[in-house]
Design a protein around this motif. Structure first.
Motif: not given
Lengths: 369, 369
Positions: A194, A289, A222-226, A190, B219-223
């Protein structure tokens, strides 16, 4: 003198020693001071320690004198945590010692090789944090309602587990118990996976022409934020949880290989089915989730409202939603490129959806759904 | 009769024929009707067509009679778009014909093999959409300030390009021009790759124990957010853009293989450097994504405010931020699990950050950073 006296049932009495006054250690100090618990601080960097003392997270360790702490919180970087825990167990023979590193089994296994007295040690992991680091960014409220995992072992005494749980609950966190192995497997999925997937994706953008990037929407964001995460911390985390993470990545690699094979011949029999299966399995995984406050996932309906990018517009929208009497379950902003209009995505209970669309439209808002 | 009369410079006169009354086609109809342009609708499904007519997106095609349309918008699924475009070019010999499919080169190449009159064809792609589909979800404002790519070819006449651009600008979109190949390469990176990575990630969660999923954070939710996308649509998109997408995935696979090798022996010399490099390259790629309204990326500072999960709290917070006089650049909600407290993440200009933290704290808000 009892080693495990508690102020009230399930609460810390103090004193608490915090070793390592970065973001998390200092936040722990601030949070405990807010509850009137005596806190003593130590950090290898005199500057970090002084800053933490200055902002009110506790007193310098030297001021503790002969007092015996109830609890020692090791908030050092993961790489040195086992060392610091072992030293603390020896220095404070009546204290429970906890750590807060994001990976648990590596530290536990290391401690077991050192023949440390693990009856007084409990590994924990507060799942909170901010993009910023260091004591200046610390806040006592950092852990409020965030998950805090506590990992008792067969060696842990009941009193040590109680003290570890009390630390978390006194700081407002939601405690859950996992074994160290379970914990590492869970965060591998989790949190660490990610991070890896986001970084793998973002690296592909390094040479992308800006013209192409101008088409970026919320999906890419969203997919690259972290992927903006701090390399230093993550090198340690991935290194310490490598075993769990790589097991998951074998599965990802298998799926990626299969997808590449399909896309190399998209007209082949079965290609469409393969793609549909990947998408459907992604649907299924995402749907598991938990939703807001741990409730069932995806229990809400979304609608989108266009707002002019003038100050106060979003505040006015939310105020009117409140006046209409519908509860806002979630909110996201979608930034358009090039013009001064933004999209506010609102989620509400499905039963309130149509009512809200109609009421907002009546009030002159431009509603997309 | 001029084939390319325009109402005013750069605007559509109509009539416009829309073939395919799903979400996008119906939204286009609604948007054009909102500007007083005559729209005629056609869909293979009598129900879809009737619904689109009912909600005001236009009249049934049969009602057009002898009128000659200025523009035909083909809003069919990607798989049949080339067929429909070829038919429309023949049926309406004085009209510009555009399509709106998310992949452009496959359709263009198909049309070239059919010896169609491409002087009157321009491929386009409005980058807008909603999780819902079908005419009922349509809204005329769907395209407001969203990117709309127009892909003229060497065969396209100036009048056809002008009509295609007018469609987009009349619907409030931001027009950009790409060749079909450039477009497909761009969307492969900024749209299709994120979708694939999100789905690959989410599939790993199918068998995850709910206990582990309880630790899921933003992190998981965004990705995984876009892993909820519609399989039917994406099978067509990925199939049509397979060539561009698979080229990118070769690079992802190389990185993944290298990462797996590193994690299989995390204590090896150079392992840390490898991990640091992946993380840093991810940082660099992510930093290139444009910020709000296409401006420079990451020009803002974040702070987090805790709010009780009672109605009106977020509205009150935003109203007070307005009163303090700071402009809200971006906003995200972080849902804690288990308790009725939420975290509101606010981004502001860096110069306003500390002022806002202090002002909000003075007003009694619990500010984390």
């Amino acid at each position: 003198m009892s080693a495990f006296r508690t102020h009230g049932r399930g609460h810390l009495n103090g004193p608490v020693v915090v070793i390592g006054t970065g973001l998390l250690g200092t936040s722990i100090g601030l949070g405990l001071r807010g509850r009137g618990v005596a806190v003593y601080l130590s950090d290898p960097s005199p500057t970090n320690q002084a800053v933490a003392v200055d902002i009110g997270a506790g007193l310098p360790l030297a001021a503790m004198g002969d007092e015996s702490p109830e609890l020692v919180v090791v908030a050092s970087p993961p790489d040195v945590t086992a060392d610091v825990v072992e030293r603390a167990l020896a220095d404070y023979p009546y204290a429970t010692v906890v750590d807060i590193a994001s990976v648990k089994a590596a530290i536990l296994n290391d401690l077991r090789t050192r023949s440390a007295d693990l009856s007084r040690y409990v590994g924990t992991h507060p799942m909170a944090g901010r993009e910023k680091s260091g004591p200046v960014a610390a806040r006592g409220e950092l852990f409020t309602s965030m998950p805090w995992v506590v990992c008792p072992t067969e060696e842990s005494s009941a009193g040590a587990v109680q003290a570890a749980r009390a630390l978390a609950t006194d700081l407002g966190a939601v405690v859950s118990q996992f074994t160290a192995e379970e914990h590492d497997g869970a965060v591998a999925l989790v949190s660490h996976l990610p991070q890896v997937m986001s970084s793998l994706l973002a690296t592909r953008l390094q040479d992308t022409p800006l013209h192409a990037l101008s088409l970026a929407g919320n999906g890419l964001r969203d997919t690259t934020r972290i992927a903006a995460s701090d390399p230093t911390l993550w090198v340690q985390i991935l290194g310490a949880n490598a075993g769990k993470v790589v097991q998951i990545l074998y599965g990802v690699r298998d799926d990626l290989n299969r997808l590449i094979g399909t896309l190399e011949d998209p007209a082949a029999a079965g290609a469409r089915l393969d793609l549909a299966q990947l998408m459907s399995e992604g649907n299924a995984g995402q749907a598991r989730i938990p939703g807001k406050h741990g409730g069932p996932p995806q229990a809400y309906s979304w609608l989108t409202v266009l707002v002019d990018d003038r100050p106060g517009q979003i505040a006015r929208l939310l105020t009117e939603i409140g006046e209409i009497g519908v509860n806002l379950e979630d909110l996201r902003l979608d930034h358009s490129s090039g013009q001064n209009v933004g999209m506010v995505e609102i989620s509400v209970l499905p039963s309130a959806h149509d009512l809200l669309v109609e009421a907002l439209s009546d009030r002159g808002w431009r509603v997309l759904q």
